[in-house]
Motif scaffolding. Structure first.
Motif, mmCIF file in Angstrom:
data_model
loop_
_atom_site.group_PDB
_atom_site.id
_atom_site.type_symbol
_atom_site.label_atom_id
_atom_site.label_comp_id
_atom_site.label_asym_id
_atom_site.label_seq_id
_atom_site.Cartn_x
_atom_site.Cartn_y
_atom_site.Cartn_z
ATOM 1 N N THR A 156 0.833 -1.202 0.000
ATOM 2 C CA THR A 156 0.000 0.000 0.000
ATOM 3 C C THR A 156 0.866 1.250 0.000
ATOM 4 N N VAL A 157 1.879 1.287 0.864
ATOM 5 C CA VAL A 157 2.775 2.439 0.907
ATOM 6 C C VAL A 157 3.480 2.614 -0.442
ATOM 7 N N ALA A 158 3.909 1.510 -1.042
ATOM 8 C CA ALA A 158 4.585 1.595 -2.339
ATOM 9 C C ALA A 158 3.678 2.200 -3.405
ATOM 10 N N SER A 159 2.388 1.880 -3.347
ATOM 11 C CA SER A 159 1.461 2.363 -4.367
ATOM 12 C C SER A 159 1.248 3.867 -4.310
ATOM 13 N N VAL A 160 1.513 4.482 -3.171
ATOM 14 C CA VAL A 160 1.309 5.929 -3.029
ATOM 15 C C VAL A 160 2.597 6.652 -2.633
ATOM 16 N N SER A 161 3.738 5.980 -2.730
ATOM 17 C CA SER A 161 4.992 6.564 -2.249
ATOM 18 C C SER A 161 5.392 7.805 -3.042
ATOM 19 N N PRO A 417 -14.095 -1.622 12.677
ATOM 20 C CA PRO A 417 -13.372 -0.354 12.596
ATOM 21 C C PRO A 417 -12.807 -0.122 11.204
ATOM 22 N N SER A 418 -12.760 1.136 10.794
ATOM 23 C CA SER A 418 -12.266 1.476 9.462
ATOM 24 C C SER A 418 -11.937 2.957 9.425
ATOM 25 N N GLY A 419 -11.463 3.416 8.266
ATOM 26 C CA GLY A 419 -11.197 4.830 8.046
ATOM 27 C C GLY A 419 -9.890 5.284 8.648
ATOM 28 N N GLY A 420 -9.475 6.489 8.280
ATOM 29 C CA GLY A 420 -8.166 6.974 8.688
ATOM 30 C C GLY A 420 -7.061 6.200 8.012
ATOM 31 N N TRP A 421 -7.295 5.816 6.742
ATOM 32 C CA TRP A 421 -6.334 4.995 5.993
ATOM 33 C C TRP A 421 -5.081 5.795 5.658
ATOM 34 N N LEU A 422 -3.927 5.172 5.804
ATOM 35 C CA LEU A 422 -2.667 5.869 5.542
ATOM 36 C C LEU A 422 -2.564 6.353 4.102
ATOM 37 N N GLN A 423 -3.244 5.680 3.173
ATOM 38 C CA GLN A 423 -3.151 6.001 1.750
ATOM 39 C C GLN A 423 -4.160 7.050 1.303
ATOM 40 N N SER A 424 -5.035 7.509 2.213
ATOM 41 C CA SER A 424 -6.142 8.356 1.801
ATOM 42 C C SER A 424 -6.033 9.800 2.260
ATOM 43 N N SER A 425 -5.235 10.073 3.272
ATOM 44 C CA SER A 425 -5.122 11.428 3.795
ATOM 45 C C SER A 425 -3.756 11.561 4.457
ATOM 46 N N PRO A 426 -3.172 12.764 4.437
ATOM 47 C CA PRO A 426 -1.821 12.913 4.979
ATOM 48 C C PRO A 426 -1.791 12.798 6.503
#
Length: 591
Positions: A156-161, A417-426
């Motif tokens: 996931t981090v790689a996809s938005v790095s 639980p969900s949301g606050g995804w690392l890939q969705s908001s800084p």
């Protein structure tokens, strides 16, 4: 029959979740004398650390539970809503002034009040037995001293790095190595800033009683250092799916003015079972509607999948026309036997390609005008990833978590639980976590049940389940999966409650879902006629569905769903648990 794992059985306690470390943390709390509520909170906070691409402190959580014992409320299912509301400044007019017709799926504009932390703390205060440090210690340890990083987090981090490097420097500082690369899978990963945030909540937890201490921690979150940091960060423009940079609407006052709420769930009685779901501010009643239409469930095979898919299409069309955080959702009509009979009559022998909401109580339906006969609006996705779903190939683009707990006193908890995804908001740099983007589920059109308005909850896809048998709470279950959550839970329910498979066998059974209705997430796409099935469902079923006009996409054999479940037998005291091998990280624990 062969299953990927055994169904666990015991008498002391069971925890099942989407990550083994969360299940272990919950079980450790049970072993230390805590109850199911204490264990669920420990697991919930641990999930924020070890599945940061799937949830975080900036997200939300609905929690369904039933208390055991002999007090007057024992056995009654209750819903604790940890879904935060739209900020005071988030109006349709404000988005119109920005030239937007959809809420972006990434960035700051889509932030609602982060509800997960206060919901978990409320559950602990009102129903738990342990002090805050006893349940928060696991999250602090894994954030501060490290945990082995999941391969899916690295991917996931790689996809938005690149986006982190160019546009979201606070996320780059948290998630990329000193040379700008994603962290290696399996390495010990630390988020010392997040650990510090948790420790500051503990430091604030002062008072004459356990309850007063937890209240003080919640005040530090919603009125203290957390709210202040979020207020400051939300004033800075960041790039989002619109292709432009915008500040957010969320303020410290928004956090201070919100608290989690208790409410009765919506229920359906069926063949000796009572199935409880969150209300129509969520998509929860859609599962109940689909089940009500499946009066005589066909045996497993083409007929069952076809009938179930068509029932889901009708239920989700009603979701689009009728569900939202408003007072006048016609829930009783939507779940009535008369309406179910009317809707069941629309299920033909071939696949429908139309979005067909009904008229419960004779009221005419209204769909968003952006939806055309050809499908949902098409907007190019921007930087980051705002949609928590699983692609047709089965690869994870982001998602959600789930945890279920049952203890020896008969307490049952199911939470998603969900949301606050690392890939969705800084990342908020002073806190170590990003905000959520759940407001993308609102429509920017006036007069709809799910129209954006300040103080309103978005129509969430998060949907835990709790079931009673002969008025006794006996089963808690759920899954990640966005719009697919109700569908994969329907697969599980039919396998367990109708076919009689045990929890693990029901989870392992081949799954399916349809995408023939508008997605809840930006850019709100739909694929009319599509049914996605696991290849294990069999060539005969695939051919049968295609013969009935479905556009069948065959996914990998173990790609659809990440269910977990726990159960109790009130007569014998036996507790059971199971978790999904799909995703290779969910586990159950118990004894």
């Amino acid at each position: 029959m062969f299953t990927t794992r055994p169904e666990l059985a015991g008498t002391f306690g069971m925890v099942a979740s989407t990550h083994w470390l969360a299940s272990a943390a919950g079980m450790a709390v049970l072993e230390a004398g805590g109850n199911a509520f204490d264990a669920a909170v420990a697991a919930g906070f641990t999930l924020q650390v070890v599945e940061p691409h799937l949830n975080g402190p900036g997200g939300e959580v609905p929690i369904l539970f039933a208390r055991g014992g002999s007090d007057p409320d024992a056995g009654r299912p209750v819903l604790l809503s940890g879904q935060g509301i739209a900020p005071a400044g988030a109006t349709i007019e404000a988005f119109e002034q920005l030239g937007l017709d959809l809420v972006p799926g990434t960035g700051l504009l889509a932030a609602t009040v982060p509800g997960a932390v206060c919901a978990w703390l409320t559950l602990l205060r009102d129903h738990g037995t342990q002090p805050l440090d006893a349940v928060l210690r696991y999250a602090i340890e894994y954030a501060g001293t490290g945990h082995p990083l999941l391969p899916r987090v690295t991917a996931t981090v790689a996809s938005v790095s690149e986006h982190f490097r160019t546009s979201w420097p606070t996320s780059a500082a948290t998630w990329l190595t000193s040379d700008g690369a994603p962290p290696d899978a399996g390495r010990l990963f630390r988020n010392s800033v997040l650990a510090s945030t948790y420790r500051r909540l503990l430091s604030a937890a002062r008072g004459p009683s356990r309850e007063a201490q937890i209240d003080a921690a919640m005040a530090a979150w919603s009125q203290g250092f957390v709210a202040e940091a979020i207020d400051r960060f939300s004033r800075y423009p960041v790039q989002d799916d619109s292709g432009r940079a915008h500040p957010g609407f969320l303020t410290g006052d928004d956090l201070a003015g919100w608290t989690p709420t208790y409410e009765p769930p919506v229920t359906l009685d069926r063949q000796g079972w009572t199935l409880a779901k969150a209300g129509p501010w969520s998509q929860g009643p859609a599962l109940l509607q689909a089940l009500a239409m499946l009066d005589d469930v066909p045996p497993a095979g083409t007929d069952r999948v076809h009938a179930s898919v068509e029932a889901v299409k009708l239920a989700m069309a009603d979701r689009e026309a009728w569900y939202g955080d408003v007072d006048d959702v016609p829930v009783d009509d939507l779940l009535s036997s008369t309406y179910a009979t009317e809707r069941r009559a629309l299920i033909g022998s071939t696949a429908s390609r139309a979005l067909r909401p009904g008229s419960p109580g004779g009221r005419p339906p209204r769909l968003p005008s952006l939806l055309s006969r050809e499908g949902a609006p098409h907007h190019p996705a921007g930087p980051g990833t705002g949609e928590p779903t699983i692609s047709r190939s089965g690869t994870t683009r982001g998602d959600t978590c789930h945890v279920d707990v049952v203890d020896r006193w008969g307490n049952l908890v199911s939470a998603t639980p969900s949301g606050g995804w690392l890939q969705s908001s800084p990342v908020v740099p002073e806190l170590g976590f990003p905000l959520g983007t759940r407001a993308q589920m609102f429509w920017l059109e006036r007069g709809l049940p799910n129209s954006l308005a300040p103080g309103k909850r978005p129509r969430t896809t998060l949907t835990p389940s709790l079931a009673l048998r002969d008025d006794e709470p006996v089963l808690a279950f759920g899954t990640p999966g966005g719009d697919q959550q109700e569908q994969w839970q329907l697969c599980f329910w039919l396998a367990h409650a109708v076919d009689g498979l045990d929890l693990q066998a029901a989870i392992d059974a081949p799954a399916w879902h349809t995408t023939a209705f508008p997605s809840s997430f930006f850019p709100r796409d739909m694929t009319s006629g599509e049914v996605v099935v696991e290849s294990r469902i069999g060539d005969d079923v695939v051919a049968g569905l295609r013969g009935r006009g479905h556009d069948v996409t065959v996914s990998g054999p173990w790609t659809l769903g990440r269910l977990s479940a726990v159960s109790r037998d009130p007569r014998t005291g036996i507790l059971r648990a199971a978790a999904d091998a799909r995703g290779m990280q969910g586990y159950a624990a118990g004894r």
